[in-house]
Design a protein around this motif. Sequence first.
Motif, mmCIF file in Angstrom:
data_model
loop_
_atom_site.group_PDB
_atom_site.id
_atom_site.type_symbol
_atom_site.label_atom_id
_atom_site.label_comp_id
_atom_site.label_asym_id
_atom_site.label_seq_id
_atom_site.Cartn_x
_atom_site.Cartn_y
_atom_site.Cartn_z
ATOM 1 N N VAL A 1 22.673 -14.489 11.980
ATOM 2 C CA VAL A 1 21.966 -13.381 11.336
ATOM 3 C C VAL A 1 21.704 -13.751 9.877
ATOM 4 N N GLN A 2 20.453 -13.666 9.505
ATOM 5 C CA GLN A 2 20.107 -14.061 8.137
ATOM 6 C C GLN A 2 18.940 -13.223 7.640
ATOM 7 N N LEU A 3 18.996 -12.919 6.351
ATOM 8 C CA LEU A 3 17.929 -12.192 5.683
ATOM 9 C C LEU A 3 17.581 -13.000 4.441
ATOM 10 N N GLN A 4 16.319 -13.350 4.303
ATOM 11 C CA GLN A 4 15.940 -14.215 3.191
ATOM 12 C C GLN A 4 14.775 -13.622 2.424
ATOM 13 N N ALA A 5 14.994 -13.418 1.133
ATOM 14 C CA ALA A 5 13.947 -12.928 0.246
ATOM 15 C C ALA A 5 13.319 -14.105 -0.483
ATOM 16 N N SER A 6 12.021 -14.032 -0.692
ATOM 17 C CA SER A 6 11.308 -15.105 -1.390
ATOM 18 C C SER A 6 10.061 -14.534 -2.044
ATOM 19 N N GLY A 7 9.409 -15.365 -2.848
ATOM 20 C CA GLY A 7 8.141 -14.979 -3.444
ATOM 21 C C GLY A 7 8.189 -14.664 -4.922
ATOM 22 N N GLY A 8 9.367 -14.713 -5.505
ATOM 23 C CA GLY A 8 9.463 -14.441 -6.923
ATOM 24 C C GLY A 8 8.838 -15.545 -7.755
ATOM 25 N N GLY A 9 8.699 -15.283 -9.045
ATOM 26 C CA GLY A 9 8.131 -16.277 -9.938
ATOM 27 C C GLY A 9 7.845 -15.677 -11.290
ATOM 28 N N LEU A 10 7.118 -16.428 -12.085
ATOM 29 C CA LEU A 10 6.728 -16.017 -13.432
ATOM 30 C C LEU A 10 5.296 -15.496 -13.384
ATOM 31 N N VAL A 11 5.094 -14.322 -13.935
ATOM 32 C CA VAL A 11 3.762 -13.721 -13.934
ATOM 33 C C VAL A 11 3.555 -12.991 -15.248
ATOM 34 N N GLN A 12 2.324 -12.926 -15.695
ATOM 35 C CA GLN A 12 2.012 -12.213 -16.926
ATOM 36 C C GLN A 12 1.942 -10.711 -16.672
ATOM 37 N N PRO A 13 2.156 -9.920 -17.692
ATOM 38 C CA PRO A 13 1.994 -8.474 -17.539
ATOM 39 C C PRO A 13 0.620 -8.141 -16.979
ATOM 40 N N GLY A 14 0.601 -7.206 -16.049
ATOM 41 C CA GLY A 14 -0.637 -6.857 -15.372
ATOM 42 C C GLY A 14 -0.906 -7.648 -14.117
ATOM 43 N N GLY A 15 -0.135 -8.686 -13.892
ATOM 44 C CA GLY A 15 -0.328 -9.536 -12.730
ATOM 45 C C GLY A 15 0.321 -8.974 -11.480
ATOM 46 N N SER A 16 0.235 -9.769 -10.414
ATOM 47 C CA SER A 16 0.748 -9.344 -9.111
ATOM 48 C C SER A 16 1.615 -10.434 -8.488
ATOM 49 N N LEU A 17 2.527 -9.988 -7.654
ATOM 50 C CA LEU A 17 3.331 -10.882 -6.831
ATOM 51 C C LEU A 17 3.573 -10.184 -5.501
ATOM 52 N N ARG A 18 3.785 -10.978 -4.468
ATOM 53 C CA ARG A 18 4.181 -10.413 -3.187
ATOM 54 C C ARG A 18 5.500 -11.051 -2.759
ATOM 55 N N LEU A 19 6.503 -10.229 -2.626
ATOM 56 C CA LEU A 19 7.798 -10.692 -2.155
ATOM 57 C C LEU A 19 7.871 -10.554 -0.640
ATOM 58 N N SER A 20 8.593 -11.471 -0.025
ATOM 59 C CA SER A 20 8.807 -11.435 1.419
ATOM 60 C C SER A 20 10.287 -11.328 1.716
ATOM 61 N N CYS A 21 10.589 -10.654 2.798
ATOM 62 C CA CYS A 21 11.969 -10.535 3.274
ATOM 63 C C CYS A 21 11.924 -10.850 4.762
ATOM 64 N N ALA A 22 12.364 -12.046 5.111
ATOM 65 C CA ALA A 22 12.283 -12.505 6.495
ATOM 66 C C ALA A 22 13.655 -12.457 7.152
ATOM 67 N N ALA A 23 13.685 -11.978 8.369
ATOM 68 C CA ALA A 23 14.947 -11.852 9.093
ATOM 69 C C ALA A 23 14.996 -12.822 10.264
ATOM 70 N N SER A 24 16.170 -13.313 10.545
ATOM 71 C CA SER A 24 16.392 -14.138 11.730
ATOM 72 C C SER A 24 17.682 -13.684 12.387
ATOM 73 N N GLY A 25 17.680 -13.674 13.702
ATOM 74 C CA GLY A 25 18.874 -13.273 14.423
ATOM 75 C C GLY A 25 18.924 -11.801 14.777
ATOM 76 N N PHE A 26 18.003 -11.019 14.256
ATOM 77 C CA PHE A 26 17.918 -9.604 14.597
ATOM 78 C C PHE A 26 16.525 -9.107 14.246
ATOM 79 N N SER A 27 16.169 -7.921 14.755
ATOM 80 C CA SER A 27 14.838 -7.385 14.525
ATOM 81 C C SER A 27 14.847 -6.390 13.374
ATOM 82 N N LEU A 28 13.953 -6.616 12.424
ATOM 83 C CA LEU A 28 13.824 -5.667 11.317
ATOM 84 C C LEU A 28 13.291 -4.325 11.807
ATOM 85 N N ASP A 29 12.612 -4.303 12.940
ATOM 86 C CA ASP A 29 12.060 -3.053 13.461
ATOM 87 C C ASP A 29 13.159 -2.055 13.807
ATOM 88 N N ASP A 30 14.355 -2.535 14.028
ATOM 89 C CA ASP A 30 15.468 -1.671 14.409
ATOM 90 C C ASP A 30 16.281 -1.204 13.217
#
Length: 128
Positions: A1-30
């Motif tokens: 069972v693992q949960l992994q967050a990713s997608g962070g970084g350096l961005v200027q004010p006003g900018g955008s980022l998309r973070l991801s949270c991926a699961a393995s070993g179980f369903s996030l739907d539950d």
Amino acid sequence: VQLQASGGGLVQPGGSLRLSCAASGFSLDDNGIAWFRQGPGKAREGVSCMSLTPTYYADSVKGRFTVSRDSAKNTVYLQMNSLKIEDTGVYYCATFPNHYSCGSIITRPGLQTLMEYWGEGTLVTVSS
């Protein structure tokens, strides 16, 4: 069972980022999924949450952040737009039993003890 967050970084004010949270070993739907963040010298705080109850956003991010789920990829995303310097911090995703209220999860720090799995944090730095 693992949960992994990713997608962070350096961005200027006003900018955008998309973070991801991926699961393995179980369903996030539950499960309910919550995003938290911890800024420099600050306590960890709730950002956004989705479960069987309506999706909830902290007032500080409402209208700028959007949480979504891709069941096929077993991944939850946090789209962050119009980023501000005060959004800087380490962002974490976590799962919880999905019958709990998202509003309570985000607004009551003591309920972080209900989180069952935590992903490793991903650093978001908003700076000019």
